[in-house]
Design a protein around this motif. Structure first.
Motif, PDB file in Angstrom:
ATOM      1  N   CYS A 199       0.852  -1.196   0.000  1.00  0.00           N
ATOM      2  CA  CYS A 199       0.000   0.000   0.000  1.00  0.00           C
ATOM      3  C   CYS A 199       0.885   1.241   0.000  1.00  0.00           C
ATOM      4  CB  CYS A 199      -0.914   0.004   1.220  1.00  0.00           C
ATOM      5  SG  CYS A 199      -1.905   1.499   1.345  1.00  0.00           S
ATOM      6  N   SER A 240       0.030   4.125   0.705  1.00  0.00           N
ATOM      7  CA  SER A 240      -0.373   5.065   1.738  1.00  0.00           C
ATOM      8  C   SER A 240       0.143   4.655   3.118  1.00  0.00           C
ATOM      9  CB  SER A 240      -1.894   5.164   1.725  1.00  0.00           C
ATOM     10  OG  SER A 240      -2.320   6.074   2.685  1.00  0.00           O
ATOM     11  N   CYS A 241      -0.106   3.422   3.545  1.00  0.00           N
ATOM     12  CA  CYS A 241       0.270   3.027   4.910  1.00  0.00           C
ATOM     13  C   CYS A 241       1.397   1.996   4.942  1.00  0.00           C
ATOM     14  CB  CYS A 241      -0.937   2.488   5.659  1.00  0.00           C
ATOM     15  SG  CYS A 241      -1.516   0.887   5.052  1.00  0.00           S
ATOM     16  N   CYS A 281      -4.363  -0.070  -0.022  1.00  0.00           N
ATOM     17  CA  CYS A 281      -5.010  -1.177   0.676  1.00  0.00           C
ATOM     18  C   CYS A 281      -6.474  -0.849   0.959  1.00  0.00           C
ATOM     19  CB  CYS A 281      -4.281  -1.513   1.969  1.00  0.00           C
ATOM     20  SG  CYS A 281      -4.587  -0.365   3.315  1.00  0.00           S
ATOM     21  N   CYS A 302      -7.158   1.921   3.545  1.00  0.00           N
ATOM     22  CA  CYS A 302      -6.792   3.255   3.070  1.00  0.00           C
ATOM     23  C   CYS A 302      -7.768   3.731   1.991  1.00  0.00           C
ATOM     24  CB  CYS A 302      -5.367   3.274   2.531  1.00  0.00           C
ATOM     25  SG  CYS A 302      -4.128   3.179   3.844  1.00  0.00           S
TER      26      CYS A 302
HETATM   27 ZN   LIG Z   1      -2.984   1.260   3.422  1.00  0.00          ZN
END
Ligand SMILES: [Zn+2]
Ligand SMILES: [Zn+2]
Length: 145
Positions: A93, A95-96, A133, A136
């Motif tokens: 992911c 983002s995270c 993900c 997210c």
């Molecule tokens: Zn994520």
């Protein structure tokens, strides 16, 4: 989670002496797939009193012995997993940083058949899928009411 005797057998099979730190690190990697070193150190130190350096050393020994696979997606710290030997891929992911396993798309390691091998004998293809993900995407697509 594998039984301690299974972990001992893994170590012996790789010609590694069975020590408490090695057992603790191997068990931590089995329990926490794709964890980074800091997380593993935290887990290991709950049961065994070892230095950070000792955990690093054990991770390196286990990786060299092929009991643990080290993955390092671009921009991420090294992560470790006990699923070795099947050339599976990872989805990450953006983002995270969450990581999940992805099996080879079709049959057995088809990605090893490179369109052009430039004369190299290829034994591994490292594929990383990047995306967002589920949790997210849920955050970004949920509009405030
Ligand atoms: Zn994520
Ligand atoms: Zn994996």
């Amino acid at each position: 989670m594998p039984a301690p005797s299974d972990l001992e057998q893994l170590l012996r099979g790789a010609d590694l002496r069975v020590t408490r730190p090695r057992l603790a690190v191997l068990s931590a990697v089995h329990d926490h797939p794709h964890a980074d070193t800091d997380r593993l150190i935290g887990v290991v130190r709950r049961t065994v009193d070892v230095s950070h350096q000792a955990v690093y050393d054990v991770l390196r020994a286990l990786t060299t012995a092929g009991l643990v696979r080290r993955i390092q997606p671009a921009g991420s710290v090294a992560r470790y997993e006990s699923r070795v030997g099947d050339n599976h891929h990872h989805v990450v992911c953006r983002s995270c940083g969450a990581i999940a396993d992805v099996d080879c798309a079709v049959g057995d390691t088809p990605c090893l058949t490179a369109a052009e091998d430039h004369g190299f004998t290829i034994d591994e293809a490292e594929v990383v899928y990047w995306g967002t993900c589920a949790s997210c995407s849920a955050i970004t697509t949920t509009s405030p009411s």
